[in-house]
Design a protein around this motif. Sequence first.
Motif, mmCIF file in Angstrom:
data_model
loop_
_atom_site.group_PDB
_atom_site.id
_atom_site.type_symbol
_atom_site.label_atom_id
_atom_site.label_comp_id
_atom_site.label_asym_id
_atom_site.label_seq_id
_atom_site.Cartn_x
_atom_site.Cartn_y
_atom_site.Cartn_z
ATOM 1 N N TYR A 1 0.813 -1.224 0.000
ATOM 2 C CA TYR A 1 0.000 0.000 0.000
ATOM 3 C C TYR A 1 0.847 1.275 0.000
ATOM 4 C CZ TYR A 1 0.878 -0.658 5.007
ATOM 5 O OH TYR A 1 1.472 -0.876 6.233
ATOM 6 N N ILE B 1 5.578 -1.207 -3.096
ATOM 7 C CA ILE B 1 5.396 -1.560 -4.508
ATOM 8 C C ILE B 1 6.758 -1.759 -5.173
ATOM 9 C CG2 ILE B 1 4.552 -0.728 -6.745
ATOM 10 C CD1 ILE B 1 2.345 0.772 -5.142
ATOM 11 N N GLN C 1 -7.487 -0.919 -4.657
ATOM 12 C CA GLN C 1 -6.222 -0.217 -4.873
ATOM 13 C C GLN C 1 -5.042 -1.176 -4.766
ATOM 14 O OE1 GLN C 1 -5.866 3.082 -5.859
ATOM 15 N NE2 GLN C 1 -3.792 2.309 -6.265
ATOM 16 N N ASN D 1 -2.073 -1.835 -7.328
ATOM 17 C CA ASN D 1 -0.676 -1.743 -6.900
ATOM 18 C C ASN D 1 0.099 -3.006 -7.274
ATOM 19 O OD1 ASN D 1 -1.431 0.684 -5.780
ATOM 20 N ND2 ASN D 1 -1.251 0.028 -3.648
ATOM 21 N N GLU E 1 0.980 -2.873 -10.832
ATOM 22 C CA GLU E 1 2.070 -1.902 -10.979
ATOM 23 C C GLU E 1 3.402 -2.523 -10.548
ATOM 24 O OE1 GLU E 1 3.527 2.424 -9.204
ATOM 25 O OE2 GLU E 1 1.435 1.843 -8.932
#
Length: 370
Positions: free
Chosen positions: A75, A80, A165, A169, A172
């Motif tokens: 988060y 990430i 989210q 993530n 990503e």
Amino acid sequence: MKNALFQPIQLGTLSLKNRIVMPPMTRSRASQPSNAANELMATYYAQRASAGLIVAEGTQISAMGQGYAWTPGIYTAEQIAGWKKVTDAVHQQGGAIFAQLWHVGRVTHPDNIGGEQPISSSALKAENVKVFIDNGTDEPGFVDVVEPREMTKADINIVIEQYRQAALNAIEAGFDGIELHAANGYLINQFIDSEANNRTDEYGGSIENRLRFLGEVVAAMVDAIGADRVGVRLAPFTSLNGTVDATPVDTYTAAAALLNTYKIVYLHIAEVDWDDAPDTPQGFKQAVRDAYQGVIIYAGRYDSKRAEQAIKDGMADMVGFGRPFVANPDLPSRIEKGHPLAQHDPSTLFGGDEKGLTDYPTYAQYRLAI
């Protein structure tokens, strides 16, 4: 006749080289205080990239979602970036890797969540459940969980958004997809199982209501990253972390049917895996197969013979081998060639350094050394 475990399989857009899954296993090696994945973890997963699919360890979607000390999150930007090291390393070795997204709900302690009171479906304490803490002063150790507070509708909406989210993530960070952890007594399981949920609103009571939160989280993640990158893990017959359902066959057959409507890419069922545990009823496995049309993964107490038979019987499409992957980074090769398996050191499972994580040799390395 080729071993069924080594037949390729299509998982969404991914072409997997075998049907052996490395399932999620908490190892508590994330960097501190950021709870970010790191180079050590990248090495560990890359060593095991010959699995058809790796599902990385449970990864909290928020600070409130953390149950144990030193587990990774997904988060923050730093987290990430940490996971990007892992996914790059696995992909360089030709592997495929999904993130497992979890929120532990009541299976935590204020020391692990910034002093907050845990949240759950209901204000019911998990009995006889302990979690691992590091409060920065005493020796890290296991402590009893505390009573959570019942989530409001606003809390539920916040957590659904955190899952959405976290799925974004994960993509990503380079993951090929995500697995929603809806098993083993954690937050979503606390809504599903009747004995952990005494709500009187639309999230409690009937099976349909108790599955509502699961459905809303899955819908949000499918909308965010696509159904072909979303898997879900369930544990119908376990009582891990104090969650028990009164009618597991009915509840989890309904869950499989619900998940089929979202066309998720796989359903991962964790079977009870302690030594004298009862086998999952064949009738239930058939009911799941009838209710859910995607790839089905089973994990729990499988050896290569049982795993191959499950695939031949049509009950499973892929099989997870948990503990064997700890000490056997080349597990698929050992299974294929009939080589003996190394045993892991239980004292090194949680926390620590490379010992018991990345220092287990392949069979070829072991033969060279003797």
